[in-house]
Scaffold this motif. Structure first.
Motif, PDB file in Angstrom:
ATOM      1  N   ASN A 385      48.237  38.114  43.803  1.00 49.84           N
ATOM      2  CA  ASN A 385      48.721  37.019  42.974  1.00 49.84           C
ATOM      3  C   ASN A 385      47.646  35.945  42.862  1.00 49.84           C
ATOM      4  OD1 ASN A 385      51.516  37.614  42.183  1.00 49.84           O
ATOM      5  ND2 ASN A 385      51.899  37.621  44.386  1.00 49.84           N
ATOM      6  N   GLY A 386      47.845  35.053  41.914  1.00 54.28           N
ATOM      7  CA  GLY A 386      47.020  33.866  41.814  1.00 54.28           C
ATOM      8  C   GLY A 386      45.548  34.120  41.659  1.00 54.28           C
ATOM      9  N   SER A 387      44.758  33.360  42.415  1.00 51.44           N
ATOM     10  CA  SER A 387      43.306  33.440  42.286  1.00 51.44           C
ATOM     11  C   SER A 387      42.780  34.823  42.650  1.00 51.44           C
ATOM     12  CB  SER A 387      42.644  32.379  43.172  1.00 51.44           C
ATOM     13  OG  SER A 387      43.010  32.558  44.529  1.00 51.44           O
ATOM     14  N   ASP A 388      43.491  35.553  43.530  1.00 52.01           N
ATOM     15  CA  ASP A 388      43.071  36.915  43.868  1.00 52.01           C
ATOM     16  C   ASP A 388      43.094  37.814  42.641  1.00 52.01           C
ATOM     17  OD1 ASP A 388      42.685  36.289  46.514  1.00 52.01           O
ATOM     18  OD2 ASP A 388      44.705  36.867  47.116  1.00 52.01           O
ATOM     19  N   PHE A 389      44.106  37.618  41.791  1.00 55.88           N
ATOM     20  CA  PHE A 389      44.217  38.391  40.559  1.00 55.88           C
ATOM     21  C   PHE A 389      43.005  38.133  39.673  1.00 55.88           C
ATOM     22  CE2 PHE A 389      45.826  38.204  36.066  1.00 55.88           C
ATOM     23  CZ  PHE A 389      45.912  39.565  35.862  1.00 55.88           C
ATOM     24  N   VAL A 390      42.627  36.871  39.540  1.00 59.29           N
ATOM     25  CA  VAL A 390      41.473  36.522  38.723  1.00 59.29           C
ATOM     26  C   VAL A 390      40.197  37.125  39.302  1.00 59.29           C
ATOM     27  CG1 VAL A 390      40.046  34.608  37.888  1.00 59.29           C
ATOM     28  CG2 VAL A 390      42.549  34.412  37.878  1.00 59.29           C
ATOM     29  N   LYS A 391      40.057  37.091  40.629  1.00 63.57           N
ATOM     30  CA  LYS A 391      38.865  37.664  41.275  1.00 63.57           C
ATOM     31  C   LYS A 391      38.771  39.163  41.028  1.00 63.57           C
ATOM     32  CE  LYS A 391      38.596  34.237  45.007  1.00 63.57           C
ATOM     33  NZ  LYS A 391      38.752  34.006  46.460  1.00 63.57           N
ATOM     34  N   VAL A 392      39.923  39.849  41.093  1.00 61.16           N
ATOM     35  CA  VAL A 392      39.929  41.297  40.856  1.00 61.16           C
ATOM     36  C   VAL A 392      39.528  41.597  39.422  1.00 61.16           C
ATOM     37  CG1 VAL A 392      41.382  43.346  40.717  1.00 61.16           C
ATOM     38  CG2 VAL A 392      41.603  41.799  42.655  1.00 61.16           C
ATOM     39  N   VAL A 393      40.026  40.805  38.491  1.00 67.58           N
ATOM     40  CA  VAL A 393      39.663  40.995  37.081  1.00 67.58           C
ATOM     41  C   VAL A 393      38.167  40.830  36.901  1.00 67.58           C
ATOM     42  CG1 VAL A 393      39.884  40.025  34.766  1.00 67.58           C
ATOM     43  CG2 VAL A 393      41.922  40.334  36.167  1.00 67.58           C
ATOM     44  N   GLN A 394      37.600  39.785  37.476  1.00 70.30           N
ATOM     45  CA  GLN A 394      36.176  39.522  37.324  1.00 70.30           C
ATOM     46  C   GLN A 394      35.327  40.621  37.954  1.00 70.30           C
ATOM     47  OE1 GLN A 394      36.262  35.602  39.106  1.00 70.30           O
ATOM     48  NE2 GLN A 394      36.012  34.589  37.115  1.00 70.30           N
ATOM     49  N   SER A 395      35.734  41.089  39.116  1.00 68.49           N
ATOM     50  CA  SER A 395      34.954  42.141  39.793  1.00 68.49           C
ATOM     51  C   SER A 395      35.065  43.474  39.068  1.00 68.49           C
ATOM     52  CB  SER A 395      35.424  42.300  41.243  1.00 68.49           C
ATOM     53  OG  SER A 395      36.775  42.732  41.298  1.00 68.49           O
ATOM     54  N   THR A 396      36.219  43.729  38.436  1.00 69.00           N
ATOM     55  CA  THR A 396      36.425  44.991  37.728  1.00 69.00           C
ATOM     56  C   THR A 396      35.444  45.154  36.581  1.00 69.00           C
ATOM     57  OG1 THR A 396      38.772  45.054  38.295  1.00 69.00           O
ATOM     58  CG2 THR A 396      38.088  46.333  36.381  1.00 69.00           C
ATOM     59  N   LEU A 397      35.098  44.058  35.945  1.00 67.16           N
ATOM     60  CA  LEU A 397      34.221  44.115  34.782  1.00 67.16           C
ATOM     61  C   LEU A 397      32.826  44.622  35.138  1.00 67.16           C
ATOM     62  CD1 LEU A 397      35.212  40.730  33.090  1.00 67.16           C
ATOM     63  CD2 LEU A 397      36.059  43.023  32.558  1.00 67.16           C
ATOM     64  N   SER A 398      32.425  44.506  36.394  1.00 67.47           N
ATOM     65  CA  SER A 398      31.087  44.934  36.798  1.00 67.47           C
ATOM     66  C   SER A 398      31.107  46.243  37.579  1.00 67.47           C
ATOM     67  CB  SER A 398      30.429  43.841  37.656  1.00 67.47           C
ATOM     68  OG  SER A 398      31.203  43.593  38.825  1.00 67.47           O
ATOM     69  N   GLU A 399      32.263  46.886  37.653  1.00 66.03           N
ATOM     70  CA  GLU A 399      32.384  48.121  38.415  1.00 66.03           C
ATOM     71  C   GLU A 399      32.712  49.300  37.502  1.00 66.03           C
ATOM     72  OE1 GLU A 399      35.312  47.524  41.394  1.00 66.03           O
ATOM     73  OE2 GLU A 399      34.232  45.899  42.398  1.00 66.03           O
TER      74      GLU A 399
END
Length: 433
Positions: A385-399
Motif C-alpha cells: 500500500n501507499g508509498s510502497d506501491f509507488v516504489k514498486v511501480v517505479q522499480s518495475t519500469l527498469s526491470e
C-alpha cells in the motif's frame, strides 16, 4: 458594465418596440435602457447583456434584474460569496444509465417537473450568476459547461472545478452541459415531486440524455458527488470527441508518466505522490488531460506504461506481471478486487458502456505501443500500500518483468469469465485472462 465580459449581440430594440404581451422583452428593454454596457457604434446599438439574457431564456431562465457572467473570485466575494462548509454523502439521482449500469434513479417526468420548478425559482431571483467553463483540460476533447446559479457562494465553489474556456465557446458548442444551482429553493422540493428525498441539505439530480444537472440546497458543497455527476454527464461528449474518460491517476517519474488504475484505498494512502487528487483522467491521441482543475499542470504526454492494480488474496494473480494489450483490456474491464468486479475501475455512474471504453482502451494501447502491467496489491501475506506501491511501480519500469501467468489453484479465471460474459456477452476474442 465592467461586471460582464464582452458578449456582443446586435440589439433589435433600436429598430422595434416590445409589446405588453411579451414581459421578457419588456424586462429586457428596461435593463437595456439603464445598462452602462450599452454603446453606440456607427448608428448600431450594442448591448453586452442582451445575448446572454436571450441564451438563458432558451434554458428556461428569465433574468429578473441582472445576470453576472464569469465573475472572478474577488468579484463574487464582493457580491457576498463566502466559502461554504464541505459536505458529503448527499443523494445523487441519475437518469440515462447505459445498459448494464442499472435502472435510472429518477424518472423522466420527475426530472422534467424538477427542472421546471428550479428554472422558475432562479427566474424569481433578482441577481443570478453565470459561469462558462469546461470539463477536461484539453480543448480537443473537452465538454463545455454553463453554470447558472442563484448564489455567488455556490458559483465561487463550482467555478473552481472547471477549466477556463474562451469567450463564446459555450454558446458555439454543439452539445454543452447546463448546471442549474438553486440554493435557496424550498427544502421540500424533492418530496413535492415524488423523489422521496427528506434531506434538508439538498440533493443532486442529473439527466445524461438532456446533458443537464440540478443542484438543490447545499448540494454544491458536496464536491465529490458533484464531480461524479459532472463526470457522468461529460463522459459521452468527451468519448465522442476522441477522449477516453478514465477513473485513474498519474505517477510522474522524471520524464515518464505512468497511468495507474487501483482501488480507492490504495490511492488514498499515497495521494500526495499522485495527480490528480481525485479520479478523472482523459486519454487521447494528444496525451493525458484532467477532467477537473488540479491547480498544477493540465496536460501530459502519452503514458509510457499502464499499471492495473488488482486485489487477490488467494495468490492466483502474481505480485507483478506484464500484460498483452488484450489481457490489459480484459483486466481493465473486470477491475477485480477480492471477489468484487468494478468494470473499468469506475464505482461511479456509468454513462459510457464499459465494454466500448475497454475496446477503445485496447486500441490506444496497441496504436501507441504502451506497455501494460498487472499488479496484485493484496497478495496474501505480501500486501502493498501507499508509498510502497509507488516504489514498486517505479522499480518495475527498469526491470524485465515476466508475462502474466496465473498461479495454480482456485477458480479465479472462471469467475472472471462468468462475470464478464453475464454483463458483456459480446466480448471480443482478443480479450483474454
Amino acid at each position: 458594465m465592467k461586471n460582464f465580459k464582452p458578449f456582443f449581440v446586435e440589439s433589435s430594440f433600436a429598430r422595434s418596440r416590445p409589446t405588453s404581451s411579451n414581459p421578457f422583452f419588456l424586462s429586457s428593454q428596461r435593463k437595456f435602457a439603464a445598462s452602462a454596457s450599452v454603446s453606440q457604434d456607427e448608428g448600431r446599438v450594442i448591448d453586452y447583456s442582451y445575448g446572454l439574457n436571450l441564451a438563458l431564456a432558451g434554458k428556461g431562465v428569465i433574468v429578473k434584474d441582472q445576470a453576472f457572467l464569469n465573475l472572478n473570485s474577488s468579484q463574487l466575494q464582493h457580491k457576498g460569496a463566502t466559502i461554504a462548509e464541505s459536505l458529503s454523502g448527499l443523494p445523487l439521482l441519475v437518469r440515462g444509465h447505459v445498459p448494464g449500469g442499472g435502472p435510472s434513479e429518477i424518472s423522466k417526468p420527475h426530472f422534467t417537473k424538477l427542472l421546471k420548478q428550479v428554472t422558475n425559482h432562479i427566474s424569481s431571483i433578482s441577481n443570478i450568476f453565470v459561469h462558462d467553463g469546461a470539463i477536461g483540460s484539453s480543448p480537443k476533447c473537452d465538454a463545455k459547461v454553463r453554470l447558472i446559479s442563484d448564489s455567488p457562494s455556490a458559483m465561487l465553489s463550482l467555478s473552481r472545478m472547471l477549466w477556463e474556456t474562451p469567450t463564446r465557446a459555450v454558446s458555439h458548442d454543439s452539445c454543452p452541459l447546463t448546471v442549474y444551482v438553486a440554493t435557496s429553493i424550498s427544502p421540500g422540493i424533492g418530496e413535492s415531486i415524488g423523489l422521496g428525498s427528506k434531506e434538508n441539505d439538498g440533493f443532486i439530480a442529473a439527466d445524461i440524455e438532456r446533458s443537464s444537472l440540478i443542484l438543490c440546497g447545499k448540494a454544491f458543497s458536496d464536491s465529490n458527488a458533484t464531480k461524479e455527476a459532472l463526470a457522468a454527464l461529460s463522459g459521452p461528449v468527451i468519448f465522442a470527441r476522441g477522449g477516453l474518460p478514465l477513473s485513474a491517476r498519474l505517477l510522474v517519474s522524471g520524464d515518464s508518466v505512468v497511468l495507474l488504475f487501483a482501488p480507492k484505498r490504495t490511492f488514498k494512502s499515497c495521494r500526495d505522490l499522485l495527480v490528480p487528487s481525485d479520479a478523472g483522467v482523459i486519454l487521447s491521441s494528444k496525451g493525458l488531460a484532467f477532467l477537473f482543475q488540479t491547480g498544477g499542470s493540465n496536460l501530459f504526454t502519452l503514458p509510457a506504461s499502464v499499471f492495473l492494480a488488482s486485489s487477490d488474496s488467494s495468490g492466483v494473480i502474481p505480485s507483478v506481471s506484464k500484460l498483452s494489450p488484450g489481457q490489459a483490456a480484459y483486466h481493465f474491464l473486470a477491475g477485480y478486487q477480492n471477489g468484487k468486479f468494478i468494470p473499468a475501475y469506475n464505482k461511479g455512474t456509468w454513462s459510457i458502456d464499459p465494454l466500448e471504453l475497454a475496446k477503445a482502451f485496447l486500441s490506444k494501447l496497441k496504436d501507441d505501443q504502451i506497455s501494460s502491467y498487472l499488479f496484485n496489491v493484496d497478495g496474501g501475506e505480501n500486501n502493498v500500500n501507499g508509498s510502497d506501491f509507488v516504489k514498486v511501480v517505479q522499480s518495475t519500469l527498469s526491470e524485465n518483468i515476466p508475462p502474466f501467468r496465473a498461479k495454480s489453484g482456485g477458480d479465479l479465471e472462471e469467475k472472471y469469465k462468468s462475470f464478464l460474459l453475464s454483463k458483456f456477452p459480446d466480448l471480443p476474442e482478443e480479450f483474454s485472462f
